[in-house]
Design a protein around this motif. Sequence first.
Motif, PDB file in Angstrom:
ATOM      1  N   LEU A  35       0.996  -7.179   1.076  1.00 52.20           N
ATOM      2  CA  LEU A  35       0.325  -5.884   1.360  1.00 52.20           C
ATOM      3  C   LEU A  35       0.023  -5.202  -0.114  1.00 52.20           C
ATOM      4  N   PHE A  36      -1.230  -4.948  -0.219  1.00 50.16           N
ATOM      5  CA  PHE A  36      -1.817  -4.244  -1.290  1.00 50.16           C
ATOM      6  C   PHE A  36      -2.260  -2.992  -1.221  1.00 50.16           C
ATOM      7  N   ILE A  37      -1.576  -1.960  -1.800  1.00 48.84           N
ATOM      8  CA  ILE A  37      -1.913  -0.717  -1.664  1.00 48.84           C
ATOM      9  C   ILE A  37      -2.673  -0.194  -2.827  1.00 48.84           C
ATOM     10  N   SER A  38      -4.186   0.400  -2.646  1.00 47.47           N
ATOM     11  CA  SER A  38      -4.659   0.672  -3.868  1.00 47.47           C
ATOM     12  C   SER A  38      -5.690   1.758  -3.538  1.00 47.47           C
ATOM     13  N   HIS A  39      -5.908   2.832  -4.368  1.00 43.49           N
ATOM     14  CA  HIS A  39      -6.937   3.647  -4.017  1.00 43.49           C
ATOM     15  C   HIS A  39      -8.487   3.182  -4.533  1.00 43.49           C
ATOM     16  N   ASP A  40      -8.340   2.123  -5.303  1.00 44.86           N
ATOM     17  CA  ASP A  40      -9.558   1.694  -5.819  1.00 44.86           C
ATOM     18  C   ASP A  40     -10.095   0.430  -4.678  1.00 44.86           C
ATOM     19  N   LEU A  41     -11.423   0.930  -4.288  1.00 45.95           N
ATOM     20  CA  LEU A  41     -12.254   0.061  -3.316  1.00 45.95           C
ATOM     21  C   LEU A  41     -12.449  -1.080  -3.870  1.00 45.95           C
ATOM     22  N   GLY A  42     -13.067  -1.356  -5.163  1.00 42.55           N
ATOM     23  CA  GLY A  42     -13.235  -2.206  -5.831  1.00 42.55           C
ATOM     24  C   GLY A  42     -12.228  -3.233  -5.736  1.00 42.55           C
ATOM     25  N   VAL A  43     -11.034  -2.962  -6.295  1.00 46.74           N
ATOM     26  CA  VAL A  43      -9.936  -4.024  -6.320  1.00 46.74           C
ATOM     27  C   VAL A  43      -9.587  -4.250  -4.933  1.00 46.74           C
ATOM     28  N   ILE A  44      -9.518  -3.488  -4.024  1.00 46.64           N
ATOM     29  CA  ILE A  44      -9.352  -3.862  -2.602  1.00 46.64           C
ATOM     30  C   ILE A  44     -10.221  -5.073  -1.952  1.00 46.64           C
ATOM     31  N   ARG A  45     -11.550  -4.641  -2.518  1.00 44.30           N
ATOM     32  CA  ARG A  45     -12.460  -5.732  -2.071  1.00 44.30           C
ATOM     33  C   ARG A  45     -12.266  -7.007  -2.365  1.00 44.30           C
ATOM     34  N   PHE A  46     -11.915  -7.012  -3.864  1.00 42.60           N
ATOM     35  CA  PHE A  46     -11.435  -8.166  -4.543  1.00 42.60           C
ATOM     36  C   PHE A  46     -10.414  -9.124  -3.993  1.00 42.60           C
ATOM     37  N   ILE A  47      -9.323  -8.366  -3.518  1.00 36.83           N
ATOM     38  CA  ILE A  47      -8.083  -9.038  -3.266  1.00 36.83           C
ATOM     39  C   ILE A  47      -7.660  -9.167  -1.774  1.00 36.83           C
ATOM     40  N   ALA A  48      -8.049  -8.220  -0.928  1.00 30.99           N
ATOM     41  CA  ALA A  48      -7.684  -8.096   0.227  1.00 30.99           C
ATOM     42  C   ALA A  48      -8.609  -8.926   1.479  1.00 30.99           C
ATOM     43  N   ASP A  49      -8.031  -9.464   2.234  1.00 28.10           N
ATOM     44  CA  ASP A  49      -8.619 -10.313   3.502  1.00 28.10           C
ATOM     45  C   ASP A  49      -8.964  -9.208   4.686  1.00 28.10           C
ATOM     46  N   GLU A  50      -7.902  -8.353   4.644  1.00 29.16           N
ATOM     47  CA  GLU A  50      -7.866  -7.523   5.754  1.00 29.16           C
ATOM     48  C   GLU A  50      -7.679  -6.026   5.320  1.00 29.16           C
ATOM     49  N   ILE A  51      -8.084  -5.038   6.002  1.00 25.01           N
ATOM     50  CA  ILE A  51      -8.027  -3.801   5.389  1.00 25.01           C
ATOM     51  C   ILE A  51      -7.734  -2.748   6.355  1.00 25.01           C
ATOM     52  N   LEU A  52      -6.757  -1.839   5.935  1.00 26.19           N
ATOM     53  CA  LEU A  52      -6.216  -0.755   6.709  1.00 26.19           C
ATOM     54  C   LEU A  52      -6.637   0.605   5.966  1.00 26.19           C
ATOM     55  N   VAL A  53      -7.333   1.407   6.761  1.00 25.41           N
ATOM     56  CA  VAL A  53      -7.515   2.746   6.111  1.00 25.41           C
ATOM     57  C   VAL A  53      -6.652   3.787   6.728  1.00 25.41           C
ATOM     58  N   MET A  54      -5.927   4.305   5.955  1.00 22.44           N
ATOM     59  CA  MET A  54      -5.191   5.515   6.190  1.00 22.44           C
ATOM     60  C   MET A  54      -5.607   6.956   5.974  1.00 22.44           C
ATOM     61  N   GLN A  55      -5.284   7.954   6.723  1.00 22.95           N
ATOM     62  CA  GLN A  55      -5.659   9.320   6.469  1.00 22.95           C
ATOM     63  C   GLN A  55      -4.550  10.326   7.116  1.00 22.95           C
ATOM     64  N   GLU A  56      -3.895  11.140   6.306  1.00 25.20           N
ATOM     65  CA  GLU A  56      -2.851  11.848   7.133  1.00 25.20           C
ATOM     66  C   GLU A  56      -1.711  11.191   7.726  1.00 25.20           C
ATOM     67  N   GLY A  57      -1.319  10.019   7.135  1.00 22.03           N
ATOM     68  CA  GLY A  57      -0.349   9.203   7.724  1.00 22.03           C
ATOM     69  C   GLY A  57      -0.742   8.207   9.072  1.00 22.03           C
ATOM     70  N   ARG A  58      -2.007   8.401   9.449  1.00 21.02           N
ATOM     71  CA  ARG A  58      -2.466   7.703  10.522  1.00 21.02           C
ATOM     72  C   ARG A  58      -3.512   6.400  10.162  1.00 21.02           C
ATOM     73  N   VAL A  59      -3.424   5.415  10.723  1.00 21.27           N
ATOM     74  CA  VAL A  59      -4.424   4.540  10.681  1.00 21.27           C
ATOM     75  C   VAL A  59      -5.825   5.153  11.227  1.00 21.27           C
ATOM     76  N   VAL A  60      -7.000   4.997  10.372  1.00 17.46           N
ATOM     77  CA  VAL A  60      -8.209   5.600  10.971  1.00 17.46           C
ATOM     78  C   VAL A  60      -9.124   4.409  11.432  1.00 17.46           C
ATOM     79  N   GLU A  61      -8.791   3.164  10.487  1.00 15.03           N
ATOM     80  CA  GLU A  61      -9.725   2.000  10.611  1.00 15.03           C
ATOM     81  C   GLU A  61      -8.997   0.930  10.320  1.00 15.03           C
ATOM     82  N   HIS A  62      -9.195  -0.346  10.906  1.00 12.63           N
ATOM     83  CA  HIS A  62      -8.439  -1.425  10.627  1.00 12.63           C
ATOM     84  C   HIS A  62      -9.315  -2.763  11.115  1.00 12.63           C
ATOM     85  N   GLY A  63      -9.513  -3.802   9.855  1.00 14.18           N
ATOM     86  CA  GLY A  63     -10.452  -4.747  10.560  1.00 14.18           C
ATOM     87  C   GLY A  63     -10.440  -5.661   9.069  1.00 14.18           C
ATOM     88  N   PRO A  64     -11.277  -6.929   9.343  1.00 14.50           N
ATOM     89  CA  PRO A  64     -11.539  -7.688   8.221  1.00 14.50           C
ATOM     90  C   PRO A  64     -12.290  -6.984   7.071  1.00 14.50           C
TER      91      PRO A  64
END
Length: 545
Positions: A495-524
Amino acid sequence: MAVADLSFQLFPGQSLGLVGESGSGKSLTALSAIQLLPTAAQASGEIIWKGEQELSGLDENSLRELRARHIGMIFQEPLSSLNPLMRCGEQTAEPLRIHKGLDKKDAEAAAKQWFSKVGLRDPDRIYRSFPHQLSGGQRQRVMIAMALCVEPELLIADEPTTALDVTVQKGILELIQELQKELGIAVLFISHDLGVIREITDRVIVMWKGKVMEEGAVASVLEAPQHPYSKGLVACRPSIAGSRRRLPTVPDFLEKTPEEIESFLNELDRTSASDVSDREVGLDNAPIYLEANNLHIRYPKEKNWFGRVTTYHQAVDDVSITLRRGACLGVVGESGSGKTTLGKGLVRLVPLQSGEVVYQGHAISSMPERDFRSYRPKIQMVFQDPFSSLNPKMRIGELLSEPLRIHAPHLTKEERYERVIAVLERVNLDASVLERFPKAFSGGQRQRIGIARALLFEPEVLICDESVSALDVSVQAQVLNLLKDLQEEYQFAMLFISHDLGVIRFIADEILVMQEGRVVEHGPAEQIFNAPQQAYTQQLLAAVL
Ligand SMILES: Nc1ncnc2c1ncn2[C@@H]1O[C@H](COP(=O)(O)OP(=O)(O)OP(=O)(O)O)[C@@H](O)[C@H]1O
Ligand SMILES: [Mg+2]
């Protein structure tokens, strides 16, 4: 010598960027500019304030006065510059009272106003909070508010936005620019983030190993870097556009001709393309290592007269995730959206309000602590600065063998030593580090040691919370490559937490976008980056510098 022969002038309203890797002397330069260096590291040369005053000639009192009144400083590590025992509001209001002559009530109002200016949503709560009750990015913004509120003439900002997500970062940079125009503040901006440097400064100095490599207008240096080192810096930043299998690092660029560099990068892109498509097949069917269902986590917000909690702050609101063998789930979202809290909830560092965490079929969130102990080594968390939570008086050898003593009591001393050496090797360090203390290491080395510590028990789940955010781009690229290699070798779920989208792009297969404690979007990852569905995700991607 850490810094050799550096000269620059900075005029009111101007901004100068210093880039380079840690250890290149950027921070030393800033510290010597305000005469904060310990005497042993004292520099030769002179620092002249407003064309008249030679700073090295001033006594300690006049210097302190000058610093407090006229020079604002923002350091990278908010925890070490904020007073942990004082509420954030009081520490911000204090300089306003002393240096701006405001009375108690006005200082409080002004402090809250500054909290809003730096994008803190709930200024009243922030005012009452102690630093440890805030998220990383919130603390960083409190520090920025503190530095700016006295309206200094010179602002020295050392990696001020490393903990901030892109939208908030953008707001802060705009605020600094506004103040610069309005008040004519001069800004010395130290960063390894070239996007930020480009946004905020006019001139830039690129430093490497304490020497100036290149200097000039920011656009020309960053668009068409001349020196191989500057070229490397520009290239090792992970981009949201491409998905390279490996990131180039600065050593790949040194002592190479432009043609060699070009063909190296082409080769990298070619091999990456095939690797990436191979990988995507199969991850969906990989065994599930950890599952979290409908997690709710809240913190007490207000207490009544009897000490009973009356209102709560909902930090994580109905979040579910699945972590699979060999796959990486990236978590992004604005500062304060609950990312760290989610990570901590998974490893029982904060209690759940409701929901459950299941590890390999065992409901670890509801079992008694003594039963959980046997699972703990298998689920590891690496923090942004793993050393802030460790004992600075312990040598690396002890720090690494201690957990083994606790969780693997059957090992002999020799076996523990062997295990420690083996993990150090995996992160490209050797036995020479064992006798040294944490403070003797650079950020990149510390992060490697933190990762080594997490690997001691061959974890099946690795949670990384902003683990590379504080590192400069080249070291960041090395650590990211290392994490990818390790994941391939050990096949842990990440589980890789980062505010840097470039980093996330490099390392993650799947992404969870959070806002105010909730999941706003989730997908490959591909889908989130190429066709984001939600307005918030689109906004995040648009704000990337
Ligand atoms: N110990 C605590 N007591 C009270 N509130 C807390 C505590 N820790 C965090 N919070 C609050 O919970 C919310 C979520 O915090 P969290 O640290 O999870 O955010 P984050 O997404 O990791 O942010 P960042 O990107 O800034 O690190 C924030 O609003 C924060 O102020
Ligand atoms: Mg956090």
